[in-house]
Design a protein around this motif. Structure first.
Motif, PDB file in Angstrom:
ATOM      1  N   LYS A 135       0.807  -1.213   0.000  1.00  0.00           N
ATOM      2  CA  LYS A 135       0.000   0.000   0.000  1.00  0.00           C
ATOM      3  C   LYS A 135       0.850   1.277   0.000  1.00  0.00           C
ATOM      4  N   CYS A 136       2.161   1.122   0.016  1.00  0.00           N
ATOM      5  CA  CYS A 136       3.057   2.285   0.064  1.00  0.00           C
ATOM      6  C   CYS A 136       3.317   2.812  -1.337  1.00  0.00           C
ATOM      7  N   GLU A 137       3.273   4.104  -1.524  1.00  0.00           N
ATOM      8  CA  GLU A 137       3.489   4.715  -2.836  1.00  0.00           C
ATOM      9  C   GLU A 137       4.894   4.471  -3.370  1.00  0.00           C
ATOM     10  N   PHE A 138       5.846   4.189  -2.463  1.00  0.00           N
ATOM     11  CA  PHE A 138       7.235   4.006  -2.875  1.00  0.00           C
ATOM     12  C   PHE A 138       7.591   2.556  -3.171  1.00  0.00           C
ATOM     13  N   ASN A 139       6.704   1.638  -2.882  1.00  0.00           N
ATOM     14  CA  ASN A 139       6.981   0.218  -3.076  1.00  0.00           C
ATOM     15  C   ASN A 139       7.202  -0.089  -4.556  1.00  0.00           C
ATOM     16  N   ASP A 140       8.369  -0.691  -4.850  1.00  0.00           N
ATOM     17  CA  ASP A 140       8.716  -1.068  -6.222  1.00  0.00           C
ATOM     18  C   ASP A 140       8.668   0.120  -7.186  1.00  0.00           C
ATOM     19  N   ASN A 141       8.946   1.306  -6.688  1.00  0.00           N
ATOM     20  CA  ASN A 141       8.936   2.493  -7.544  1.00  0.00           C
ATOM     21  C   ASN A 141      10.249   3.263  -7.312  1.00  0.00           C
ATOM     22  N   VAL A 142      11.313   2.764  -7.929  1.00  0.00           N
ATOM     23  CA  VAL A 142      12.641   3.344  -7.723  1.00  0.00           C
ATOM     24  C   VAL A 142      12.688   4.790  -8.203  1.00  0.00           C
ATOM     25  N   ASN A 143      12.049   5.061  -9.334  1.00  0.00           N
ATOM     26  CA  ASN A 143      12.061   6.428  -9.875  1.00  0.00           C
ATOM     27  C   ASN A 143      11.463   7.431  -8.888  1.00  0.00           C
ATOM     28  N   LEU A 144      10.356   7.069  -8.270  1.00  0.00           N
ATOM     29  CA  LEU A 144       9.712   7.961  -7.303  1.00  0.00           C
ATOM     30  C   LEU A 144      10.579   8.129  -6.060  1.00  0.00           C
ATOM     31  N   CYS A 145      11.230   7.042  -5.639  1.00  0.00           N
ATOM     32  CA  CYS A 145      12.112   7.113  -4.471  1.00  0.00           C
ATOM     33  C   CYS A 145      13.251   8.102  -4.710  1.00  0.00           C
ATOM     34  N   VAL A 146      13.915   7.947  -5.855  1.00  0.00           N
ATOM     35  CA  VAL A 146      15.048   8.818  -6.171  1.00  0.00           C
ATOM     36  C   VAL A 146      14.580  10.262  -6.340  1.00  0.00           C
ATOM     37  N   LYS A 147      13.454  10.469  -7.014  1.00  0.00           N
ATOM     38  CA  LYS A 147      12.921  11.809  -7.212  1.00  0.00           C
ATOM     39  C   LYS A 147      12.632  12.481  -5.861  1.00  0.00           C
ATOM     40  N   THR A 148      12.088  11.716  -4.930  1.00  0.00           N
ATOM     41  CA  THR A 148      11.763  12.256  -3.602  1.00  0.00           C
ATOM     42  C   THR A 148      13.027  12.629  -2.838  1.00  0.00           C
ATOM     43  N   LEU A 149      14.050  11.787  -2.947  1.00  0.00           N
ATOM     44  CA  LEU A 149      15.317  12.072  -2.284  1.00  0.00           C
ATOM     45  C   LEU A 149      15.952  13.352  -2.821  1.00  0.00           C
ATOM     46  N   LEU A 150      15.856  13.557  -4.124  1.00  0.00           N
ATOM     47  CA  LEU A 150      16.459  14.733  -4.752  1.00  0.00           C
ATOM     48  C   LEU A 150      15.663  16.001  -4.489  1.00  0.00           C
ATOM     49  N   GLU A 151      14.359  15.865  -4.424  1.00  0.00           N
ATOM     50  CA  GLU A 151      13.510  17.035  -4.261  1.00  0.00           C
ATOM     51  C   GLU A 151      13.671  17.694  -2.901  1.00  0.00           C
ATOM     52  N   GLU A 152      13.995  16.899  -1.892  1.00  0.00           N
ATOM     53  CA  GLU A 152      14.050  17.489  -0.558  1.00  0.00           C
ATOM     54  C   GLU A 152      15.212  18.453  -0.411  1.00  0.00           C
ATOM     55  N   TYR A 153      16.309  18.187  -1.094  1.00  0.00           N
ATOM     56  CA  TYR A 153      17.436  19.106  -1.019  1.00  0.00           C
ATOM     57  C   TYR A 153      17.290  20.182  -2.090  1.00  0.00           C
ATOM     58  N   LYS A 154      17.345  21.423  -1.680  1.00  0.00           N
ATOM     59  CA  LYS A 154      17.281  22.542  -2.612  1.00  0.00           C
ATOM     60  C   LYS A 154      18.477  23.450  -2.356  1.00  0.00           C
ATOM     61  N   LYS A 155      19.133  23.856  -3.423  1.00  0.00           N
ATOM     62  CA  LYS A 155      20.243  24.790  -3.273  1.00  0.00           C
ATOM     63  C   LYS A 155      19.722  26.094  -2.693  1.00  0.00           C
ATOM     64  N   PRO A 156      20.485  26.724  -1.804  1.00  0.00           N
ATOM     65  CA  PRO A 156      20.024  27.986  -1.214  1.00  0.00           C
ATOM     66  C   PRO A 156      19.830  29.070  -2.272  1.00  0.00           C
ATOM     67  N   ILE A 157      18.815  29.886  -2.062  1.00  0.00           N
ATOM     68  CA  ILE A 157      18.529  31.002  -2.959  1.00  0.00           C
ATOM     69  C   ILE A 157      19.511  32.126  -2.650  1.00  0.00           C
ATOM     70  N   LYS A 158      20.158  32.637  -3.670  1.00  0.00           N
ATOM     71  CA  LYS A 158      21.162  33.684  -3.463  1.00  0.00           C
ATOM     72  C   LYS A 158      20.490  35.057  -3.479  1.00  0.00           C
ATOM     73  N   LEU A 159      20.675  35.811  -2.397  1.00  0.00           N
ATOM     74  CA  LEU A 159      20.126  37.155  -2.276  1.00  0.00           C
ATOM     75  C   LEU A 159      21.233  38.124  -1.877  1.00  0.00           C
ATOM     76  N   THR A 160      21.121  39.363  -2.369  1.00  0.00           N
ATOM     77  CA  THR A 160      22.001  40.405  -1.848  1.00  0.00           C
ATOM     78  C   THR A 160      21.462  40.823  -0.492  1.00  0.00           C
ATOM     79  N   ARG A 161      22.279  41.549   0.267  1.00  0.00           N
ATOM     80  CA  ARG A 161      21.822  42.034   1.571  1.00  0.00           C
ATOM     81  C   ARG A 161      20.592  42.920   1.419  1.00  0.00           C
ATOM     82  N   PHE A 162      20.557  43.768   0.388  1.00  0.00           N
ATOM     83  CA  PHE A 162      19.395  44.624   0.165  1.00  0.00           C
ATOM     84  C   PHE A 162      18.151  43.781  -0.079  1.00  0.00           C
ATOM     85  N   GLU A 163      18.274  42.755  -0.928  1.00  0.00           N
ATOM     86  CA  GLU A 163      17.129  41.912  -1.250  1.00  0.00           C
ATOM     87  C   GLU A 163      16.628  41.179  -0.011  1.00  0.00           C
ATOM     88  N   PHE A 164      17.564  40.674   0.795  1.00  0.00           N
ATOM     89  CA  PHE A 164      17.177  39.967   2.027  1.00  0.00           C
ATOM     90  C   PHE A 164      16.427  40.907   2.969  1.00  0.00           C
TER      91      PHE A 164
END
Length: 223
Positions: A135-164
């Motif tokens: 009943k698990c969405e990740f069971n036998d779904n390697v593509n979804l597993c890898v996609k989920t692992l990659l999606e959680e990490y996001k590169k930090p958004i770069k802002l200048t001090r003024f923008e922040f």
């Protein structure tokens, strides 16, 4: 950094925290008292901010005095201190769900990829849901597993001090869950050159501030 790391750094390293406003100074002194850093003779609520205003820096154990001290930014730089802005010093390093669970030692080699993906998305292992693997969405779904692992990490958004600082003011006086696009459309970004680091304008103001890093300090001209 975590609060434990922040306490350790302020206590044992030659750092001076620069508060640009009296509100920052007040919040910082509150933090100090909550974590065992106190004045020698001054009262807990005293900031001494009016002496040096936006040049005010706070230290602990200056000359082995074992209590809070204050002075100017230029003074502490001459004394070899690392001067850190209040907002940078207090910024939390937000861990992903996977990092948080891994830090507690709850992930072992015996766990399957689908189990780890479940942790990434829901913060808990699939056994906590009390359903079988079929009943698990990740069971036998390697593509979804890898996609989920990659999606959680996001590169930090770069802002200048003024923008922040601009977004920080928007958060304070507006709804922090408003989408960025409400305040800045793509044409303004492109024509004026601001907020180049924000590629997803559907993100909220809070989400951007929680996932950003300052890369240029536009108006820190030193003292």
């Amino acid at each position: 950094m975590t609060n434990e790391e922040r306490i350790e750094k302020f206590k044992n390293e030659n750092v001076a925290v620069n508060c640009k406003t009296e509100e920052e100074a007040r919040k910082f002194i509150e933090w100090c008292y909550e974590n065992g850093f106190e004045w020698d003779i001054s009262k807990p609520g005293v900031t001494h901010f009016y002496y040096y205003e936006d040049k005010t820096c706070y230290t602990f154990n200056f000359c082995d005095c074992e209590h809070l001290g204050y002075g100017t930014k230029s003074f502490h730089k001459r004394e070899g201190y690392e001067v850190i802005k209040y907002k940078d010093f207090m910024k939390e390093n937000k861990m992903t769900n996977l990092e948080a669970v891994a830090s507690k030692g709850l992930i072992r080699d015996r766990y399957a990829l689908c189990h780890t993906a479940h942790i990434c998305k829901y913060s808990v292992g699939c056994e906590a849901k009390r359903y079988d693997c079929s009943k698990c969405e990740f069971n036998d779904n390697v593509n979804l597993c890898v996609k989920t692992l990659l999606e959680e990490y996001k590169k930090p958004i770069k802002l200048t001090r003024f923008e922040f600082d601009y977004l920080d003011v928007l958060r304070e006086y507006n709804n922090p869950n408003d989408e960025f696009s409400i305040y800045f459309c793509d044409c303004v970004k492109k024509s004026k050159g601001y907020f180049k680091g924000i590629t997803d304008t559907s993100m909220t103001i809070q989400e951007i501030l929680d996932n950003c890093e300052i890369v240029v300090d536009d108006y820190d001209f030193g003292e």
